[in-house]
Design an enzyme around this catalytic site. Structure first.
Site, PDB file in Angstrom:
ATOM      1  N   ASN A  46       0.890  -1.084   0.069  1.00 26.49           N
ATOM      2  CA  ASN A  46      -0.090  -0.037  -0.043  1.00 26.49           C
ATOM      3  C   ASN A  46       0.955   1.191  -0.024  1.00 26.49           C
ATOM      4  OD1 ASN A  46      -1.350   2.290   0.927  1.00 26.49           O
ATOM      5  ND2 ASN A  46      -2.953   1.056   1.964  1.00 26.49           N
TER       6      ASN A  46
ATOM      7  N   ASP B  92      -3.941  -4.970   1.268  1.00 23.33           N
ATOM      8  CA  ASP B  92      -4.094  -4.342   2.524  1.00 23.33           C
ATOM      9  C   ASP B  92      -5.413  -4.683   3.014  1.00 23.33           C
ATOM     10  OD1 ASP B  92      -4.612  -2.676   4.671  1.00 23.33           O
ATOM     11  OD2 ASP B  92      -4.358  -0.788   3.491  1.00 23.33           O
TER      12      ASP B  92
END
Length: 254
Positions: A7, A144
């Site tokens: 991320n 994520d």
DNA sequence: ATGGCATAATTGTTATGA
């Protein structure tokens, strides 16, 4: 195949760090989340120069996911094909492996509309897996998840007990995804490791190692058997202008 | 109890993250 998931918290703000990291880490595949940009301003050419093709599902300001791959990714699928307005899932086939990059909603606070959306999204994703795959397929789900699966994945579980990142309903939803037939390969290889992938920008969280493991790579058992190494690249969280997340790795002998 | 930090939309402030 060496695969990573990161991320990046804006692909444009992170581009310099991301390109430096690609040059040294050289994964075959990189799943990205939180691009925070549309496809028309995604730096395709720059990644091409580094030897990577890109499958991108962008969105202005928020969300956005991608899969970078040295080999050309095929059968690209953006979203679930229904009304979800947020760009949080992209899938592609690489070297005979179906790779999915996910950015699960954060959920803000337990009891809010955003939390309800998070749980709905996880349920929808579970249905997507059930409808499109069997656990016997070669499938990787990377991303994520915005859920620390267990207390071992949290440096200070008591401090985070009420957080949406440790929410029992969210943990149950992710557990259900694993029970469908996916293995958290890092945890499988390192059952006792206190290792994290996210640290808050505030409160000196990173130097204190006050982190959570929110990013992981899930593999069907057929692939998990071929997993030769897993790691979390803590160093990528150091230095100037880092993302608040750091990349996670898995390597497979296909 | 609160804010703390970062990013993208914009140029002063808000929404969102986790």
């Amino acid at each position: 195949m060496k695969i990573a998931s990161w991320n990046v918290n804006s692909v444009k703000a992170r581009y310099d760090r991301l390109s430096q990291w690609l040059k040294s880490a050289r994964p075959d595949v990189l799943c990205l989340q939180e691009l925070k940009t549309q496809e028309d301003s995604f730096p395709f050419e720059s990644f091409e120069e580094l030897g990577y093709n890109a499958a991108v599902y962008g969105q202005k300001t928020y969300n956005g996911v991608a899969i970078l791959s040295r080999e050309q990714p095929v059968q690209i699928e953006r979203g679930f094909g229904d009304e979800d307005p947020q760009a949080r899932m992209i899938a592609a086939t690489i070297a005979g492996v179906r790779v999915v990059s996910v950015y699960v909603p954060n959920g803000q606070e337990i009891g809010t509309d955003k939390h309800a959306y998070k749980l709905r999204w996880l349920k929808r994703f579970t249905e997507y897996l059930e409808e499109n795959f069997t656990p016997r397929k070669q499938l990787l789900v990377c991303g994520d998840f915005n859920i620390a699966p267990d207390d071992i994945d949290v440096a200070h579980p008591d401090a985070w007990a009420e957080s949406v990142l440790c929410d029992p309903a969210g943990r149950a939803a992710v557990a259900k995804i694993r029970e469908w037939g996916l293995v958290d390969v890092f945890r499988h290889q390192h059952p006792d490791a206190a290792a994290y992938s996210w640290w808050d920008y505030r409160r000196l969280s990173f130097p204190k190692n006050d982190g959570l493991r929110l990013d992981y790579i899930l593999a069907t058992s057929r692939l998990a058997k071929k997993c030769t190494a897993t790691s979390i690249d803590r160093d990528a969280r150091k230095g100037e202008k880092p993302s608040d997340h750091t990349p996670v790795f898995a390597e497979f002998d296909l």
